[in-house]
Design a protein around this motif. Structure first.
Motif, mmCIF file in Angstrom:
data_model
loop_
_atom_site.group_PDB
_atom_site.id
_atom_site.type_symbol
_atom_site.label_atom_id
_atom_site.label_comp_id
_atom_site.label_asym_id
_atom_site.label_seq_id
_atom_site.Cartn_x
_atom_site.Cartn_y
_atom_site.Cartn_z
ATOM 1 N N ARG A 161 -9.677 -10.472 -6.150
ATOM 2 C CA ARG A 161 -9.745 -8.990 -5.575
ATOM 3 C C ARG A 161 -11.093 -8.284 -5.956
ATOM 4 N NH1 ARG A 161 -4.000 -6.720 -8.541
ATOM 5 N NH2 ARG A 161 -2.593 -7.859 -7.155
ATOM 6 N N ASP A 359 1.120 -9.452 4.823
ATOM 7 C CA ASP A 359 1.561 -10.144 3.822
ATOM 8 C C ASP A 359 1.905 -11.737 3.760
ATOM 9 O OD1 ASP A 359 1.659 -7.751 2.557
ATOM 10 O OD2 ASP A 359 4.081 -7.363 2.453
ATOM 11 N N ALA A 442 -4.195 -5.679 1.187
ATOM 12 C CA ALA A 442 -3.177 -5.040 0.919
ATOM 13 C C ALA A 442 -3.316 -3.499 1.605
ATOM 14 C CB ALA A 442 -2.495 -5.002 -0.494
ATOM 15 N N ARG A 449 0.244 -4.211 -6.958
ATOM 16 C CA ARG A 449 -0.788 -4.566 -5.642
ATOM 17 C C ARG A 449 -1.149 -3.289 -5.118
ATOM 18 N NH1 ARG A 449 1.782 -8.449 -1.351
ATOM 19 N NH2 ARG A 449 1.288 -10.150 -2.754
ATOM 20 N N GLU A 454 -6.357 -8.325 -1.869
ATOM 21 C CA GLU A 454 -5.227 -9.194 -2.309
ATOM 22 C C GLU A 454 -5.410 -10.400 -2.037
ATOM 23 O OE1 GLU A 454 -2.893 -9.907 -4.299
ATOM 24 O OE2 GLU A 454 -2.262 -7.519 -4.464
ATOM 25 N N TYR A 456 -3.470 -14.311 -1.400
ATOM 26 C CA TYR A 456 -2.325 -14.686 -0.806
ATOM 27 C C TYR A 456 -2.185 -16.086 -0.761
ATOM 28 C CZ TYR A 456 -1.764 -10.056 1.017
ATOM 29 O OH TYR A 456 -1.533 -8.470 1.179
#
Length: 471
Positions: A161, A359, A442, A449, A454, A456
């Protein structure tokens, strides 16, 4: 102004061992207040009913004690909220300072997930804003929580991040290389970095071609860790520190988030940290081509033909499809070693986001067994991925009249698939190869979050590697 990442990756976690004066948190499902009859004081239930609290997933209620202090917290879980990977982050972001403990019994998996969620809820990108100084609420970790796993995962996610959130003014190819060196130093790994025109002599012509227009020299970052005789796991991450689109210049709205175009590089550094921190018995290699796709007099042009490390010639149909070019050279290098597992991660196409949203990372692999294992790990870790096809009939869409292939297809259909098929041309010796097209961002907030960068798929991939090669 703070550094991109600290000299150590260690985080001060909002956890505490002492249960003294800890406020209990009771988890309930929607409409489940009656299940607390024997667990909380009758006055607490009367208060909850009077306020209309019904345990909606993600909601919470502060219940006062008889003396006016905070007596307990009710927290709605279950239902759709179970799909939130960091559900307890909704609490740690909202509760007042103090010490808390989860009174509801949890199994080891749930205890670890709850603790990780609590930690995730405390993330904020503070490089350019002063901290508000508000003390964090502290959690007594529930019995059975794997605190080492919580710590290394949080460190990896926060690293990703922070890197992706940092604007290109402070994170170019040199700074990305510095971040890789710091991760390597933390684990006694080795790093070799090839810079500028040396990339041509070293055999990375497409990395050089993409990055040469910037005043910030392109480079190839090569990190190695672990004993030579162990199973080889290689991670490749796209490190485009800013993408203007090149001569196929992006419009302002499409350029606005291009600081995150090095998200693949950030992801593999975070995953590498998890692997090395856990001491997994693998021979790890991380390859990051780091560039800035800029516009200048020596920028590559549409119609140019580039040589590649693989020996294939590539016609440039679009200078804004540069990520696959630098990945191709790095994948060709990785493929020469035939690792047991080859993973690449990249913020590669808008088409993947149109298909799957922010997502769900798109996953491409010719290895059905590997795809099933990663999918299962993603479901188990609540870190889902979605497989898309390497649809062979579309491979001819990359044909070029003047070179071995074009870097884009004619037309806009199946853009994520054709990008993956382009990469597949450069992986010919390694059966277990998987490509992830991730968003790394995000756009809407969720528990643990915030809006912004973000991570993943790294928890799913770590679980797969730990299971496959032994923790």
């Amino acid at each position: 102004m703070s550094e991109i990442i600290p000299a150590t990756l260690a985080l001060p976690l909002p956890l505490i061992a002492s249960r003294e004066q800890a406020v209990p948190i009771h988890c309930i499902v929607k409409g489940g207040l009656d299940g607390l009859v024997d667990k909380v004081p009758p006055a607490a239930l009367r208060f909850a009913r009077a306020t209309g609290f019904d345990g909606k997933p993600g909601s919470h209620l502060l219940v006062p004690a008889a003396d006016g202090s905070l007596g307990l917290v009710l927290f709605g879980t279950g239902g759709a909220f179970e799909n939130e990977p960091y559900g307890f982050g909704a609490l740690s972001a909202a509760l007042p300072p103090g010490t808390y403990e989860i009174a509801t019994p949890l199994g080891p998996i749930e205890a670890t997930a709850a603790t990780l969620g609590w930690v995730m809820g405390r993330y904020a990108f503070r490089r350019y804003k002063d901290d508000d100084g508000k003390p964090a609420p502290l959690l007594v970790p529930p019995v059975g929580a794997d605190l080492d796993q919580v710590r290394r995962t949080a460190e990896a996610v926060f690293l990703i991040r922070d890197l992706v959130n940092t604007p290109a003014s402070d994170l170019g190819p040199a700074e990305l290389a510095e971040a890789a060196v710091r991760v390597a130093t933390a684990h006694d790994a080795r790093v070799n970095i090839i810079v500028g025109d040396d990339l041509i002599e070293a055999g990375y012509p497409m990395v050089h071609a993409v990055g040469r227009a910037s005043e910030r020299s392109p480079r190839l970052i090569d990190l190695t860790w672990g004993e030579a005789g162990l199973p080889r796991v290689t991670l490749v991450g796209k490190g485009v520190c800013f993408d203007t689109g090149g001569l196929n210049l992006k419009t302002g709205s499409y350029m606005a988030l291009m600081k995150k175009d090095m998200g693949g590089a950030a992801h593999v550094l975070g995953l590498a940290h998890m692997i090395m921190d856990a001491g997994l018995p693998v021979r790890l290699r991380v390859l990051i081509p780091a560039v800035e796709n800029s516009v200048s007099g020596n920028a590559m042009r549409p119609g140019d033909v580039l040589n590649s490390r693989k020996g294939l010639t590539v016609e440039i149909g679009d200078t804004d499809a540069e990520g696959r070019l630098i990945l191709a050279d790095a994948l060709a290098e990785a493929d020469e070693e035939r690792p047991e597992l080859l993973i690449d991660m990249a913020t590669l196409t808008g088409a993947a986001r149109v298909a799957l949203g922010p997502d769900l990372p798109a996953m491409f692999t010719p290895d059905d067994e590997l795809a099933a294992a990663i999918t299962d790990a993603g479901l188990d870790q609540r870190d889902p991925v979605w497989r898309l096809p390497l649809w062979a009939p579309y491979d001819k869409w990359l044909d070029s009249r003047v070179a071995d292939l074009n870097n884009v297809s004619d037309g806009g259909m199946a853009g994520a698939v054709t990008a993956a098929l382009f990469l597949k041309r450069f992986v010919t010796e390694t059966p277990s190869w998987v490509h992830f097209d991730v968003f790394a961002w995000a756009p809407k907030p969720g528990p643990g979050r915030p809006i912004g960068a973000e991570a993943y798929a790294i928890r799913a991939l770590y679980a797969l590697i730990a299971d496959r090669y032994g923790a």
